[in-house]
Scaffold this motif. Structure first.
Motif, PDB file in Angstrom:
ATOM      1  N   ILE A 199     -15.097 -75.551 -11.940  1.00  0.00           N
ATOM      2  CA  ILE A 199     -13.818 -74.910 -12.268  1.00  0.00           C
ATOM      3  C   ILE A 199     -13.033 -75.817 -13.212  1.00  0.00           C
ATOM      4  CG2 ILE A 199     -11.629 -74.027 -11.358  1.00  0.00           C
ATOM      5  CD1 ILE A 199     -13.080 -73.401  -8.773  1.00  0.00           C
ATOM      6  N   LEU A 200     -12.614 -75.253 -14.328  1.00  0.00           N
ATOM      7  CA  LEU A 200     -11.771 -75.959 -15.301  1.00  0.00           C
ATOM      8  C   LEU A 200     -10.310 -75.674 -14.989  1.00  0.00           C
ATOM      9  CD1 LEU A 200     -11.194 -77.368 -18.103  1.00  0.00           C
ATOM     10  CD2 LEU A 200     -11.446 -75.085 -19.110  1.00  0.00           C
ATOM     11  N   THR A 201      -9.491 -76.712 -14.973  1.00  0.00           N
ATOM     12  CA  THR A 201      -8.069 -76.531 -14.728  1.00  0.00           C
ATOM     13  C   THR A 201      -7.293 -77.652 -15.411  1.00  0.00           C
ATOM     14  OG1 THR A 201      -6.380 -76.119 -13.024  1.00  0.00           O
ATOM     15  CG2 THR A 201      -8.039 -77.815 -12.556  1.00  0.00           C
ATOM     16  N   SER A 202      -6.031 -77.796 -15.075  1.00  0.00           N
ATOM     17  CA  SER A 202      -5.162 -78.804 -15.686  1.00  0.00           C
ATOM     18  C   SER A 202      -4.889 -79.940 -14.719  1.00  0.00           C
ATOM     19  CB  SER A 202      -3.840 -78.156 -16.114  1.00  0.00           C
ATOM     20  OG  SER A 202      -2.874 -79.139 -16.459  1.00  0.00           O
ATOM     21  N   THR A 203      -4.724 -81.138 -15.264  1.00  0.00           N
ATOM     22  CA  THR A 203      -4.357 -82.284 -14.424  1.00  0.00           C
ATOM     23  C   THR A 203      -2.969 -82.131 -13.821  1.00  0.00           C
ATOM     24  OG1 THR A 203      -3.489 -83.459 -16.374  1.00  0.00           O
ATOM     25  CG2 THR A 203      -5.791 -83.870 -15.768  1.00  0.00           C
ATOM     26  N   TRP A 204      -2.194 -81.174 -14.310  1.00  0.00           N
ATOM     27  CA  TRP A 204      -0.866 -80.918 -13.723  1.00  0.00           C
ATOM     28  C   TRP A 204      -0.988 -80.599 -12.243  1.00  0.00           C
ATOM     29  CZ3 TRP A 204       1.335 -76.399 -11.613  1.00  0.00           C
ATOM     30  CH2 TRP A 204       2.706 -76.463 -11.379  1.00  0.00           C
ATOM     31  N   LEU A 205      -2.136 -80.099 -11.826  1.00  0.00           N
ATOM     32  CA  LEU A 205      -2.372 -79.733 -10.435  1.00  0.00           C
ATOM     33  C   LEU A 205      -2.099 -80.895  -9.493  1.00  0.00           C
ATOM     34  CD1 LEU A 205      -3.519 -77.732  -8.308  1.00  0.00           C
ATOM     35  CD2 LEU A 205      -5.789 -78.610  -8.867  1.00  0.00           C
ATOM     36  N   CYS A 250       2.743 -71.941 -12.535  1.00  0.00           N
ATOM     37  CA  CYS A 250       1.461 -71.786 -11.851  1.00  0.00           C
ATOM     38  C   CYS A 250       0.407 -71.171 -12.751  1.00  0.00           C
ATOM     39  CB  CYS A 250       1.620 -70.942 -10.582  1.00  0.00           C
ATOM     40  SG  CYS A 250       2.304 -69.297 -10.886  1.00  0.00           S
ATOM     41  N   GLY A 251       0.787 -70.672 -13.936  1.00  0.00           N
ATOM     42  CA  GLY A 251      -0.166 -70.150 -14.898  1.00  0.00           C
ATOM     43  C   GLY A 251      -0.858 -71.236 -15.690  1.00  0.00           C
ATOM     44  N   THR A 252      -0.363 -72.482 -15.572  1.00  0.00           N
ATOM     45  CA  THR A 252      -1.026 -73.614 -16.212  1.00  0.00           C
ATOM     46  C   THR A 252      -2.464 -73.705 -15.709  1.00  0.00           C
ATOM     47  OG1 THR A 252       1.013 -74.866 -16.489  1.00  0.00           O
ATOM     48  CG2 THR A 252      -1.019 -76.128 -16.434  1.00  0.00           C
ATOM     49  N   GLY A 253      -3.390 -73.880 -16.624  1.00  0.00           N
ATOM     50  CA  GLY A 253      -4.799 -73.882 -16.254  1.00  0.00           C
ATOM     51  C   GLY A 253      -5.466 -72.539 -16.449  1.00  0.00           C
ATOM     52  N   GLY A 254      -4.679 -71.508 -16.782  1.00  0.00           N
ATOM     53  CA  GLY A 254      -5.227 -70.181 -17.027  1.00  0.00           C
ATOM     54  C   GLY A 254      -5.978 -70.124 -18.341  1.00  0.00           C
ATOM     55  N   GLY A 255      -6.594 -68.968 -18.601  1.00  0.00           N
ATOM     56  CA  GLY A 255      -7.440 -68.844 -19.764  1.00  0.00           C
ATOM     57  C   GLY A 255      -6.815 -68.079 -20.906  1.00  0.00           C
ATOM     58  N   VAL A 256      -7.110 -68.509 -22.120  1.00  0.00           N
ATOM     59  CA  VAL A 256      -6.821 -67.752 -23.337  1.00  0.00           C
ATOM     60  C   VAL A 256      -8.163 -67.170 -23.770  1.00  0.00           C
ATOM     61  CG1 VAL A 256      -5.891 -67.829 -25.675  1.00  0.00           C
ATOM     62  CG2 VAL A 256      -5.026 -69.412 -23.939  1.00  0.00           C
ATOM     63  N   LEU A 257      -8.278 -65.843 -23.772  1.00  0.00           N
ATOM     64  CA  LEU A 257      -9.562 -65.198 -24.034  1.00  0.00           C
ATOM     65  C   LEU A 257      -9.511 -64.327 -25.272  1.00  0.00           C
ATOM     66  CD1 LEU A 257      -9.142 -65.268 -20.646  1.00  0.00           C
ATOM     67  CD2 LEU A 257     -11.493 -64.525 -20.811  1.00  0.00           C
ATOM     68  N   ASP A 258     -10.656 -64.245 -25.950  1.00  0.00           N
ATOM     69  CA  ASP A 258     -10.741 -63.379 -27.117  1.00  0.00           C
ATOM     70  C   ASP A 258     -11.137 -61.972 -26.688  1.00  0.00           C
ATOM     71  OD1 ASP A 258     -13.467 -63.467 -26.577  1.00  0.00           O
ATOM     72  OD2 ASP A 258     -13.969 -64.709 -28.304  1.00  0.00           O
ATOM     73  N   PHE A 296      -1.147 -74.126 -20.910  1.00  0.00           N
ATOM     74  CA  PHE A 296      -0.223 -75.104 -20.360  1.00  0.00           C
ATOM     75  C   PHE A 296       1.187 -74.512 -20.391  1.00  0.00           C
ATOM     76  CE2 PHE A 296      -3.712 -77.668 -21.859  1.00  0.00           C
ATOM     77  CZ  PHE A 296      -3.867 -78.634 -20.871  1.00  0.00           C
ATOM     78  N   TYR A 297       1.914 -74.656 -19.297  1.00  0.00           N
ATOM     79  CA  TYR A 297       3.319 -74.261 -19.270  1.00  0.00           C
ATOM     80  C   TYR A 297       4.108 -75.270 -20.092  1.00  0.00           C
ATOM     81  CZ  TYR A 297       8.073 -73.576 -17.483  1.00  0.00           C
ATOM     82  OH  TYR A 297       9.442 -73.355 -17.369  1.00  0.00           O
TER      83      TYR A 297
END
Length: 505
Positions: free
Chosen positions: A195-201, A312-320, A330-331
């Motif tokens: 799982i890919l996420t942000s270190t902000w977690l 809480c949306g930080t770590g979400g995906g930007v998809l094509d 990132f927020y």
């Protein structure tokens, strides 16, 4: 910085026929307005005449009538009672004829029977409560959909949403943060997922300035909240302080699908954002990649969207449009940021090969020349024969770039003999330098050489300068508190040219 750590435990409808109603003065029992539908009916203010008679007066004078069935036990016919099995119907207003106009039209008003009116008020309160409950149902709640989309797009988003999860981190039993994660790899043999996420977690200290040192609780217990409402504990594999990305692994009886990372994302490209809120509800938004540079307090490698998203949306995906990940969210303020997937892939590859993630630290805050207004780009092309590159916005105090004469406003047009027109391009070249160094040695204590092509705007000359800079797996910290160095940097004088060769453009 990279680390490997194991967690500690797991747990975490109104309407009717058209009609005429007598003025309020003709009724002896004026209705009262409801204030709080959730309060007891006996003590609640009564609905207004408009609300009670909006549709019912017409039904009283109409010739067609709806069939009324016998009430069930405990129900009042058509009252909208609390029983989940009772029909949802508006109570019929107790109207009576009060006069007949010259054209034969009969006007109706409320009955003067107080007991009948009291019962009607009570039934109306029950109806309003039930109507409000209906509005909160998933199937009956008002829709906020305003964008146009095809059936194929809807199917694509829903399919991708299966791989977007929520994670929460705990330290000493207290939640640190909750954010979104994306399943990017499945190992069927090990029955595990990455799982890919942000270190902000698991960040316990995060200043507004991205160039300032942060603190991380790498020992935090991290849970993944699955879409079936179960919870799994996950293990931190590695993370990067500079790029603020982290990879976690979960194992067990899981049924997940991985999303692919797409290396290319274009400026102005249509994308959609997927994340999870704190209740696991899907956050979905269509957007475009913006032609915007980072603010001075934001790292160089960010690209931007209009947003907004919650933290809480930080770590979400930007998809094509094809459902591939082109970036991770990132927020940020004022715009939502994302790191392109190409950089994520580069970092992941380096970690897999060397179990380290390093990057040369230039000490430069940069802007993209192509993001200037078109007349100014055209003028620079005529005056300097330069129409692309990176503008130096600020220089870290006493760094090698400052010592060798680079000043704010200068333009970097190449790095390692490669033309660079975007910050992401430069980041790729810098990571390549680190990769070459790690191929030869895992020693991060030595410095590396980075050749950059610089156009000095003040003197209208270009040079190729070789910088000797630190190679680090830590966050690049920007030093701006040395007033003497800042004053020297503001003089606009060129530094020594011993390590550079000069040529006119």
């Amino acid at each position: 910085m990279m680390t490997e750590s194991r967690g500690q435990g797991s747990n975490l409808l109104l309407g009717g026929a058209v009609g005429e109603v007598a003025p309020e003065s003709t009724t002896r029992s004026p209705p009262r307005l409801p204030s709080d539908p959730g309060s007891p009916a006996a003590s609640s203010p009564r609905p207004s005449m408009e609300e009670m008679s909006e549709s019912d007066s017409g039904s009283a004078r109409g010739t067609k009538r709806k069939r009324v069935t016998e009430p069930r036990d405990g129900d009042s016919a058509g009252s909208g009672s609390d029983s989940s099995g009772s029909p949802f119907r508006r109570p019929k207003a107790p109207l009576m004829p009060i006069c007949t106009e010259e054209d034969g039209t009969v006007l109706y008003g409320f009955t003067d029977d107080q007991d009948v009116m009291d019962k009607y008020h009570d039934d109306m309160q029950k109806y309003i409560k039930k109507r409000d409950r209906h509005k909160r149902m998933l199937t009956l709640a008002p829709s906020s959909v305003t964008e146009r989309r095809t059936v194929k797009e809807t199917e694509s988003v829903l399919k991708c949403a299966e791989s977007v999860l929520s994670l929460s981190a705990y330290l000493d039993g207290k939640m640190i943060n909750q954010c979104t994660g994306i399943v990017v790899e499945i190992d069927a043999f090990k029955n595990s997922a990455i799982i890919l996420t942000s270190t902000w977690l698991f960040c316990t200290k995060k200043p507004l300035d991205d160039w300032t040192k942060k603190e991380y609780a790498t020992e935090a217990k991290v849970n993944v909240h699955m879409l079936d409402d179960s919870t799994l504990e996950c293990r931190l594999m590695f993370f990067s302080e500079h790029y603020e990305i982290a990879f976690f692994e979960i194992s067990g009886d899981i049924s997940l699908k991985a999303l692919s990372l797409e290396r290319n994302v274009e400026l102005g490209q249509d994308v959609f954002l997927l994340a999870r809120d704190t209740n696991l509800n899907l956050i979905y938004k269509r957007d475009k990649v913006q032609l915007v540079d980072p603010c001075e307090h934001q790292q160089n490698h960010y690209q931007f969207l209009n947003g907004p998203i919650p933290q809480c949306g930080t770590g979400g995906g930007v998809l094509d449009a094809g459902g591939k990940i082109v970036g991770m969210l990132f927020y940020k303020l004022p715009l939502v940021a994302f790191i392109p997937s190409s950089l994520i892939l580069k970092c992941s590859t380096m970690w897999q090969h060397f179990r380290q993630l390093a990057r040369p630290q230039l000490g430069l805050k940069l802007r993209t020349l192509a993001f200037l207004d078109i007349p100014r780009i055209e003028l620079m092309s005529r005056k300097f024969s330069i129409s692309s590159g990176l503008i130096v916005g600020e220089i870290s105090a006493k760094c090698d770039a400052e010592k060798l004469g680079i000043r704010a406003g200068d333009i970097i047009f190449s790095c390692q003999k490669e033309r660079v027109s975007s910050i992401v391009q430069l980041e790729h070249v810098l990571l390549g330098v680190a990769e070459e160094h790690l191929e030869k040695s895992n020693d991060l204590s030595s410095k590396v050489e980075v050749e950059i092509g610089v156009f000095h705007v003040r003197k209208r000359i270009q040079r190729f300068i070789t910088l000797r800079v630190e190679l680090s797996d830590h966050l690049e910290v920007f030093h701006s508190d040395d007033e003497d160095a800042k004053a020297e940097g503001n003089t606009g004088e060129e530094g020594p040219a011993a390590a550079a060769c000069e040529a006119k453009p």
